[in-house]
Motif scaffolding. Structure first.
Motif, PDB file in Angstrom:
ATOM      1  N   GLY A  25       3.688   3.081   4.709  1.00 31.85           N
ATOM      2  CA  GLY A  25       2.967   2.339   5.735  1.00 31.85           C
ATOM      3  C   GLY A  25       3.876   1.301   6.373  1.00 31.85           C
ATOM      4  O   GLY A  25       5.072   1.226   6.100  1.00 31.85           O
ATOM      5  N   LYS A  29      -0.057  -2.300   8.686  1.00 31.32           N
ATOM      6  CA  LYS A  29      -0.980  -1.180   8.876  1.00 31.32           C
ATOM      7  C   LYS A  29      -0.706  -0.092   7.850  1.00 31.32           C
ATOM      8  O   LYS A  29       0.409   0.407   7.738  1.00 31.32           O
ATOM      9  CB  LYS A  29      -0.853  -0.590  10.275  1.00 31.32           C
ATOM     10  N   GLY A  30      -1.758   0.257   7.128  1.00 33.37           N
ATOM     11  CA  GLY A  30      -1.671   1.333   6.156  1.00 33.37           C
ATOM     12  C   GLY A  30      -0.780   0.983   4.980  1.00 33.37           C
ATOM     13  O   GLY A  30      -0.299  -0.123   4.847  1.00 33.37           O
ATOM     14  N   SER A  34      -3.514  -2.062   0.007  1.00 37.22           N
ATOM     15  CA  SER A  34      -4.208  -2.506   1.213  1.00 37.22           C
ATOM     16  C   SER A  34      -4.241  -4.035   1.271  1.00 37.22           C
ATOM     17  O   SER A  34      -4.779  -4.680   0.378  1.00 37.22           O
ATOM     18  CB  SER A  34      -5.641  -1.970   1.222  1.00 37.22           C
ATOM     19  N   HIS A  36      -5.819  -5.830   3.580  1.00 38.64           N
ATOM     20  CA  HIS A  36      -7.188  -6.255   3.896  1.00 38.64           C
ATOM     21  C   HIS A  36      -8.033  -6.324   2.625  1.00 38.64           C
ATOM     22  O   HIS A  36      -8.771  -7.278   2.402  1.00 38.64           O
ATOM     23  CB  HIS A  36      -7.836  -5.290   4.890  1.00 38.64           C
ATOM     24  N   ARG A  71     -12.135   0.598   6.403  1.00 40.25           N
ATOM     25  CA  ARG A  71     -10.751   1.066   6.248  1.00 40.25           C
ATOM     26  C   ARG A  71     -10.707   2.541   5.847  1.00 40.25           C
ATOM     27  O   ARG A  71      -9.834   3.288   6.263  1.00 40.25           O
ATOM     28  CB  ARG A  71      -9.995   0.227   5.209  1.00 40.25           C
ATOM     29  N   ILE A  76      -7.323   4.712   7.402  1.00 41.84           N
ATOM     30  CA  ILE A  76      -6.128   3.866   7.350  1.00 41.84           C
ATOM     31  C   ILE A  76      -5.601   3.783   5.925  1.00 41.84           C
ATOM     32  O   ILE A  76      -4.396   3.719   5.704  1.00 41.84           O
ATOM     33  CB  ILE A  76      -6.443   2.462   7.906  1.00 41.84           C
ATOM     34  N   HIS A  77      -6.528   3.806   4.949  1.00 40.30           N
ATOM     35  CA  HIS A  77      -6.163   3.707   3.543  1.00 40.30           C
ATOM     36  C   HIS A  77      -6.912   4.738   2.719  1.00 40.30           C
ATOM     37  O   HIS A  77      -7.988   5.199   3.105  1.00 40.30           O
ATOM     38  CB  HIS A  77      -6.509   2.319   2.986  1.00 40.30           C
TER      39      HIS A  77
END
Length: 102
Positions: A25, A29-30, A34, A36, A71, A76-77
């Protein structure tokens, strides 16, 4: 409150370090883990440890679940990346609260 900010900063640094080390990633991003999820679960953990109110922590946990779901839905994940982020955020926050409040 300062411990929470310190926990968030350390969590962000560890996420970026892990992404650079694992070369998966981009930094924002990614990838694994993660960021987030890590930040969201660090905040959820801090809310529980700071307030001691399980109802407020449960609401924060629901918000974290919504974050994780978004997500996943956006692809994205993976679940593993999200759980790794959650574990990272949880452990960093828990350790810092144990060090500064024991």
């Amino acid at each position: 409150m300062h411990v929470t900010i310190i926990a968030l900063v350390i969590t962000i640094v560890l996420v970026l370090t892990a992404k650079a080390f694992l070369k998966k990633g981009t930094p924002f991003k990614g990838g694994m883990p993660s960021g987030h999820s890590a930040i969201g679960f660090a905040i959820t953990t801090a809310i529980l440890l700071w307030t001691g109110n399980i109802k407020v922590a449960a609401l924060s946990f629901i918000v974290w679940l919504l974050l994780v779901q978004s997500r996943l839905e956006a692809k994205i994940h993976s679940i593993l990346e999200l759980l790794a982020g959650a574990v990272l955020g949880f452990l960093v926050t828990l350790i810092l609260f144990q060090v500064f409040y024991l």
